[in-house]
Design a protein around this motif. Structure first.
Motif, PDB file in Angstrom:
ATOM      1  N   GLN A   1      10.847 -11.488  60.433  1.00 38.36           N
ATOM      2  CA  GLN A   1      11.806 -10.525  60.944  1.00 38.36           C
ATOM      3  C   GLN A   1      13.140 -10.858  60.291  1.00 38.36           C
ATOM      4  O   GLN A   1      13.473 -12.029  60.147  1.00 38.36           O
ATOM      5  CB  GLN A   1      11.966 -10.663  62.449  1.00 38.36           C
ATOM      6  CG  GLN A   1      10.719 -10.430  63.231  1.00 38.36           C
ATOM      7  CD  GLN A   1      10.920 -10.736  64.705  1.00 38.36           C
ATOM      8  OE1 GLN A   1      12.023 -10.701  65.233  1.00 38.36           O
ATOM      9  NE2 GLN A   1       9.825 -11.054  65.368  1.00 38.36           N
TER      10      GLN A   1
ATOM     11  N   GLU B   1       7.331 -14.227  61.865  1.00 35.48           N
ATOM     12  CA  GLU B   1       6.710 -13.551  63.004  1.00 35.48           C
ATOM     13  C   GLU B   1       5.793 -14.464  63.799  1.00 35.48           C
ATOM     14  O   GLU B   1       5.707 -14.348  65.017  1.00 35.48           O
ATOM     15  CB  GLU B   1       5.975 -12.300  62.532  1.00 35.48           C
ATOM     16  CG  GLU B   1       6.944 -11.210  62.119  1.00 35.48           C
ATOM     17  CD  GLU B   1       6.286  -9.880  61.854  1.00 35.48           C
ATOM     18  OE1 GLU B   1       5.052  -9.761  62.006  1.00 35.48           O
ATOM     19  OE2 GLU B   1       7.016  -8.948  61.490  1.00 35.48           O
ATOM     20  N   LYS B   2       5.136 -15.428  63.131  1.00 33.26           N
ATOM     21  CA  LYS B   2       4.186 -16.287  63.840  1.00 33.26           C
ATOM     22  C   LYS B   2       4.854 -17.233  64.838  1.00 33.26           C
ATOM     23  O   LYS B   2       4.178 -17.784  65.701  1.00 33.26           O
ATOM     24  CB  LYS B   2       3.340 -17.087  62.846  1.00 33.26           C
ATOM     25  CG  LYS B   2       4.108 -18.130  62.065  1.00 33.26           C
ATOM     26  CD  LYS B   2       3.216 -18.859  61.092  1.00 33.26           C
ATOM     27  CE  LYS B   2       4.009 -19.910  60.337  1.00 33.26           C
ATOM     28  NZ  LYS B   2       3.197 -20.557  59.326  1.00 33.26           N
TER      29      LYS B   2
ATOM     30  N   THR C   1       1.035 -20.447  71.411  1.00 33.27           N
ATOM     31  CA  THR C   1       2.152 -20.059  72.257  1.00 33.27           C
ATOM     32  C   THR C   1       1.600 -19.428  73.529  1.00 33.27           C
ATOM     33  O   THR C   1       0.437 -19.050  73.582  1.00 33.27           O
ATOM     34  CB  THR C   1       3.068 -19.055  71.535  1.00 33.27           C
ATOM     35  OG1 THR C   1       2.293 -17.914  71.181  1.00 33.27           O
ATOM     36  CG2 THR C   1       3.694 -19.655  70.305  1.00 33.27           C
TER      37      THR C   1
ATOM     38  N   SER D   1       7.879 -16.213  66.414  1.00 28.62           N
ATOM     39  CA  SER D   1       8.919 -15.404  67.066  1.00 28.62           C
ATOM     40  C   SER D   1       8.993 -15.650  68.572  1.00 28.62           C
ATOM     41  O   SER D   1      10.088 -15.658  69.137  1.00 28.62           O
ATOM     42  CB  SER D   1       8.722 -13.921  66.765  1.00 28.62           C
ATOM     43  OG  SER D   1       7.485 -13.458  67.271  1.00 28.62           O
ATOM     44  N   THR D   2       7.857 -15.863  69.241  1.00 33.33           N
ATOM     45  CA  THR D   2       7.909 -16.111  70.683  1.00 33.33           C
ATOM     46  C   THR D   2       8.565 -17.457  70.995  1.00 33.33           C
ATOM     47  O   THR D   2       9.189 -17.607  72.043  1.00 33.33           O
ATOM     48  CB  THR D   2       6.504 -16.074  71.323  1.00 33.33           C
ATOM     49  OG1 THR D   2       5.663 -17.008  70.670  1.00 33.33           O
ATOM     50  CG2 THR D   2       5.904 -14.689  71.255  1.00 33.33           C
TER      51      THR D   2
ATOM     52  N   ASP E   1      12.581 -16.787  70.278  1.00 36.46           N
ATOM     53  CA  ASP E   1      13.286 -15.665  70.900  1.00 36.46           C
ATOM     54  C   ASP E   1      14.355 -16.187  71.849  1.00 36.46           C
ATOM     55  O   ASP E   1      14.089 -17.008  72.719  1.00 36.46           O
ATOM     56  CB  ASP E   1      12.286 -14.785  71.658  1.00 36.46           C
ATOM     57  CG  ASP E   1      12.947 -13.567  72.259  1.00 36.46           C
ATOM     58  OD1 ASP E   1      13.920 -13.054  71.670  1.00 36.46           O
ATOM     59  OD2 ASP E   1      12.481 -13.109  73.323  1.00 36.46           O
TER      60      ASP E   1
ATOM     61  N   THR F   1       1.892 -16.524  74.594  1.00 35.81           N
ATOM     62  CA  THR F   1       1.305 -15.241  74.222  1.00 35.81           C
ATOM     63  C   THR F   1       1.120 -15.257  72.721  1.00 35.81           C
ATOM     64  O   THR F   1       1.890 -15.858  71.994  1.00 35.81           O
ATOM     65  CB  THR F   1       2.215 -14.055  74.603  1.00 35.81           C
ATOM     66  OG1 THR F   1       3.414 -14.133  73.843  1.00 35.81           O
ATOM     67  CG2 THR F   1       2.539 -14.050  76.076  1.00 35.81           C
ATOM     68  N   SER F   2       0.075 -14.602  72.260  1.00 36.82           N
ATOM     69  CA  SER F   2      -0.179 -14.595  70.826  1.00 36.82           C
ATOM     70  C   SER F   2       0.492 -13.421  70.136  1.00 36.82           C
ATOM     71  O   SER F   2       0.368 -13.260  68.938  1.00 36.82           O
ATOM     72  CB  SER F   2      -1.693 -14.562  70.561  1.00 36.82           C
ATOM     73  OG  SER F   2      -2.235 -13.409  71.150  1.00 36.82           O
ATOM     74  N   GLU F   3       1.217 -12.605  70.902  1.00 38.84           N
ATOM     75  CA  GLU F   3       1.841 -11.444  70.305  1.00 38.84           C
ATOM     76  C   GLU F   3       3.200 -11.780  69.705  1.00 38.84           C
ATOM     77  O   GLU F   3       3.855 -12.727  70.116  1.00 38.84           O
ATOM     78  CB  GLU F   3       1.980 -10.329  71.332  1.00 38.84           C
ATOM     79  CG  GLU F   3       2.882 -10.690  72.496  1.00 38.84           C
ATOM     80  CD  GLU F   3       2.817  -9.688  73.629  1.00 38.84           C
ATOM     81  OE1 GLU F   3       3.887  -9.279  74.090  1.00 38.84           O
ATOM     82  OE2 GLU F   3       1.699  -9.333  74.022  1.00 38.84           O
ATOM     83  N   MET F   4       3.592 -10.985  68.722  1.00 39.05           N
ATOM     84  CA  MET F   4       4.885 -11.139  68.084  1.00 39.05           C
ATOM     85  C   MET F   4       5.923 -10.423  68.947  1.00 39.05           C
ATOM     86  O   MET F   4       5.637  -9.402  69.534  1.00 39.05           O
ATOM     87  CB  MET F   4       4.811 -10.491  66.692  1.00 39.05           C
ATOM     88  CG  MET F   4       6.022 -10.694  65.824  1.00 39.05           C
ATOM     89  SD  MET F   4       7.346  -9.479  66.005  1.00 39.05           S
ATOM     90  CE  MET F   4       6.557  -7.937  65.671  1.00 39.05           C
ATOM     91  N   VAL F   5       7.103 -11.010  69.062  1.00 34.21           N
ATOM     92  CA  VAL F   5       8.202 -10.353  69.761  1.00 34.21           C
ATOM     93  C   VAL F   5       9.351 -10.161  68.788  1.00 34.21           C
ATOM     94  O   VAL F   5       9.467 -10.891  67.804  1.00 34.21           O
ATOM     95  CB  VAL F   5       8.685 -11.163  70.992  1.00 34.21           C
ATOM     96  CG1 VAL F   5       7.589 -11.334  72.008  1.00 34.21           C
ATOM     97  CG2 VAL F   5       9.261 -12.499  70.579  1.00 34.21           C
TER      98      VAL F   5
END
Length: 131
Positions: free
Chosen positions: A78, A91-92, A20, A94-95, A98, A22-26
Motif C-alpha cells: 500500500q 499488504e501481508k 495475524t 498491514s494488519t 495499522d 485475521t488473514s485479510e489485508m486492511v
C-alpha cells in the motif's frame, strides 16, 4: 527475561508468511510525528524514494520493525502519502502495522526512529522488537 529486559536483538529475516489475528489485508493508517517528519524530509532530500515500513521475524519478542528508504518495493504494498512523504506498507503485514505512529527520538547515545504500535501485545526494552 521480562519485556523490559533484553539483550541485543538478533538479526532478522523478512517474514515469509505472517500469522495475524485475521488473514485479510486492511488499509493501514499511519501517522508521522513532526520530529520524524523533519528527519525523514532531510533523509529523503529531492529523491523519489519512499519509506518502506516492514516487519521481520526475530528480536526478543518475535518480530522487528524494518524501516528503509526505497525507490520501489519487491512485494505488493500500500502506498500512503503523509504530507508529501510516501510511506509503503506491505499488504501481508498491514494488519500488524495499522494505526502505527512513526516517531523520532533523540538520545544521549544517538537517536533513531521509533514505531509506536497499538497492535503490539508486548515489546522489549530496546524498542525494536514486538509481539
Amino acid at each position: 527475561m521480562s519485556d523490559a529486559e533484553c539483550g541485543t536483538c538478533p538479526s532478522a529475516s523478512p517474514i515469509a508468511e505472517v500469522v495475524t489475528p485475521t488473514s485479510e489485508m486492511v488499509v493501514a493508517t499511519v501517522t508521522i510525528t513532526p520530529k520524524a517528519r523533519t528527519m525523514l524530509t532531510q533523509a529523503l532530500g529531492d529523491t523519489e524514494a519512499s519509506l518502506l515500513v516492514n516487519v521481520l521475524n526475530g528480536g526478543c519478542s518475535g518480530f522487528m520493525y524494518d524501516l528503509q528508504l526505497v525507490e520501489e518495493a519487491d512485494e505488493l504494498c500500500q502506498q500512503i502519502d503523509i504530507d508529501g512523504i510516501s510511506v509503503m506498507i506491505p499488504e501481508k503485514v498491514s494488519t500488524m502495522l495499522d494505526g502505527i505512529e512513526i516517531d523520532y527520538e533523540d538520545k544521549l547515545m544517538g537517536g533513531g526512529f521509533k514505531v509506536n504500535n497499538p497492535n503490539a501485545s508486548r515489546s522489549c526494552g530496546c524498542g525494536e522488537s514486538f509481539r
